[in-house]
Design an enzyme around this catalytic site. Sequence first.
Site, mmCIF file in Angstrom:
data_model
loop_
_atom_site.group_PDB
_atom_site.id
_atom_site.type_symbol
_atom_site.label_atom_id
_atom_site.label_comp_id
_atom_site.label_asym_id
_atom_site.label_seq_id
_atom_site.Cartn_x
_atom_site.Cartn_y
_atom_site.Cartn_z
ATOM 1 N N ALA B 95 3.482 -5.948 3.411
ATOM 2 C CA ALA B 95 2.247 -6.525 3.456
ATOM 3 C C ALA B 95 1.900 -6.852 1.899
ATOM 4 O O ALA B 95 1.016 -7.679 1.509
ATOM 5 C CB ALA B 95 1.204 -5.479 3.453
ATOM 6 N N LYS B 96 2.928 -6.313 0.926
ATOM 7 C CA LYS B 96 2.725 -6.710 -0.504
ATOM 8 C C LYS B 96 1.180 -6.640 -0.942
ATOM 9 O O LYS B 96 0.756 -7.571 -1.586
ATOM 10 C CB LYS B 96 3.361 -8.229 -0.758
ATOM 11 C CG LYS B 96 4.802 -8.193 -0.351
ATOM 12 C CD LYS B 96 5.537 -9.543 -0.627
ATOM 13 C CE LYS B 96 6.979 -9.622 -0.410
ATOM 14 N NZ LYS B 96 7.246 -9.445 1.089
ATOM 15 N N ARG B 97 0.611 -5.428 -0.786
ATOM 16 C CA ARG B 97 -0.928 -5.332 -1.055
ATOM 17 C C ARG B 97 -0.862 -4.805 -2.721
ATOM 18 O O ARG B 97 0.254 -4.504 -3.143
ATOM 19 C CB ARG B 97 -1.527 -4.578 -0.106
ATOM 20 C CG ARG B 97 -1.636 -4.809 1.326
ATOM 21 C CD ARG B 97 -2.253 -6.087 1.396
ATOM 22 N NE ARG B 97 -2.902 -6.416 3.052
ATOM 23 C CZ ARG B 97 -2.096 -7.002 3.612
ATOM 24 N NH1 ARG B 97 -0.998 -7.716 3.446
ATOM 25 N NH2 ARG B 97 -2.736 -7.332 4.806
#
Lengths: 274, 274
Positions: B95-97
């Site tokens: 998700a690379k949040r």
Amino acid sequence: MTTEQLVKEIQKKKSFLCIGLDVDLNKIPQQLLEEEDPIFAFNKAIIDATHHLCVAYKPNTAFYEAYGLKGWKSLEKTIQYLNEYYPEIFTIADAKRGDIGNTSTMYAKAFFEDLAFDSVTVAPYMGKDSVEPFLAFKDKHTIMLALTSNAGAFDFQTLSVNNTELYKQVLETSKTWNHSENLMYVVGATKAEYLADIRNIIPDSFLLVPGVGAQGGNLQDVCKYGMNDTVGLLINSSRGIIYASNNADFAEVAAQKAKELQLEMEAELNAYFK
Amino acid sequence: MTTEQLVKEIQKKKSFLCIGLDVDLNKIPQQLLEEEDPIFAFNKAIIDATHHLCVAYKPNTAFYEAYGLKGWKSLEKTIQYLNEYYPEIFTIADAKRGDIGNTSTMYAKAFFEDLAFDSVTVAPYMGKDSVEPFLAFKDKHTIMLALTSNAGAFDFQTLSVNNTELYKQVLETSKTWNHSENLMYVVGATKAEYLADIRNIIPDSFLLVPGVGAQGGNLQDVCKYGMNDTVGLLINSSRGIIYASNNADFAEVAAQKAKELQLEMEAELNAYFK
């Protein structure tokens, strides 16, 4: 929405206020929990009460994803409501996305096509090919993190690189990307004194400025260093407006808080454009 | 899932393969489009055919968000299916949040609690307080971008800072964060020669390595420089496995491709742990 339309709306409303729709079910008036979709009910009430005082709304996707499918549905209903009833409003999906090229294209489709937001926030760490897929969309805007408003901003963003600081290098480099005219930047209000340097690098770009209010930033300082001839500023307030009251009068009190900020902004605009 | 359980599973299956579930409706066998939920139908078939050959699945959230509510539902069904039928599998929400503290907490809840993933990928640009909220979850893992597999990795990640490079500084700094024992890192296979330096900084951490196959990385090089005494590697392949065929035999061909990689991994494990 084009930048020109946004600027026109700012001059018309005498406001460059963006309201952050960061809806936490623990913080909204508890009677709303009886509604079928409490998050949307809250947003609708806030939007109906404040739309004439602001030019943008910014739902942070985290607050919707935390409630799973129901939350995503609330986000979808919120953006659909905005696009149907208040198409003059600039909409920002505060998602801070970024991935390799083909994956960023999927994110861009999610926010620009499926949800039909005017803009989305992105993170710069993965570089050019992680951001350019967003920039390719006509009349859509990609708002890249430059200097954020949190304490951790000083962990990496202000490190020295190439005789400058990382966030300045990010700004410089991004100017060379395809369709960089579709870039805006996140610059935290808590670091207003940095804005003079930032304006030297990107004199014309719009800045989305979080951190006024709850996080301690000062509106006057942001305007002093950040305003340009097309205004160039969207100042965000979330908690200071939407949680100003958690009683039945929450929307009314939110509008009062928004009005206070709008009047401050009007004074700044009148001073700059006199 | 604990790291010990993951390592045990790797040794049992003689595999450290992670399969990326990046499902694009334009690329899956077209007869699946007649299913009620084509994305889930595709994932289920891939998972049932390959689960004994891999230790992890990694849906990239972009590919689900691009389909709106339906996509999010497919993601939810996929993770529920994995947790119910294959609880021994390590699950990664790619998700690379990353956001300011209270917002990162919402993302952590979304992926660790609501969706019940074992891990999530995050971006480092916003620093300590954007990542620590993820690290606070017990027996959950936060996989931070260090050196990615795309061309844009060289825009910022390899810039010189403090007599080192940014991605190395990111690694160094992250070691000082609370609950840093819950960190893993993304390191692209296309930059395998960097792994020796990386292992000097984080000798014990697990690395999630994308870029083997379609993006040109080499499995042997990654193992040579990256393997440690608890294996310490999860090597991801997405397109090379899931789109190996787009005919009715897609799951069977995916299993063949996964088996090829598993056998290569078994040879590496046997060589290292002889």
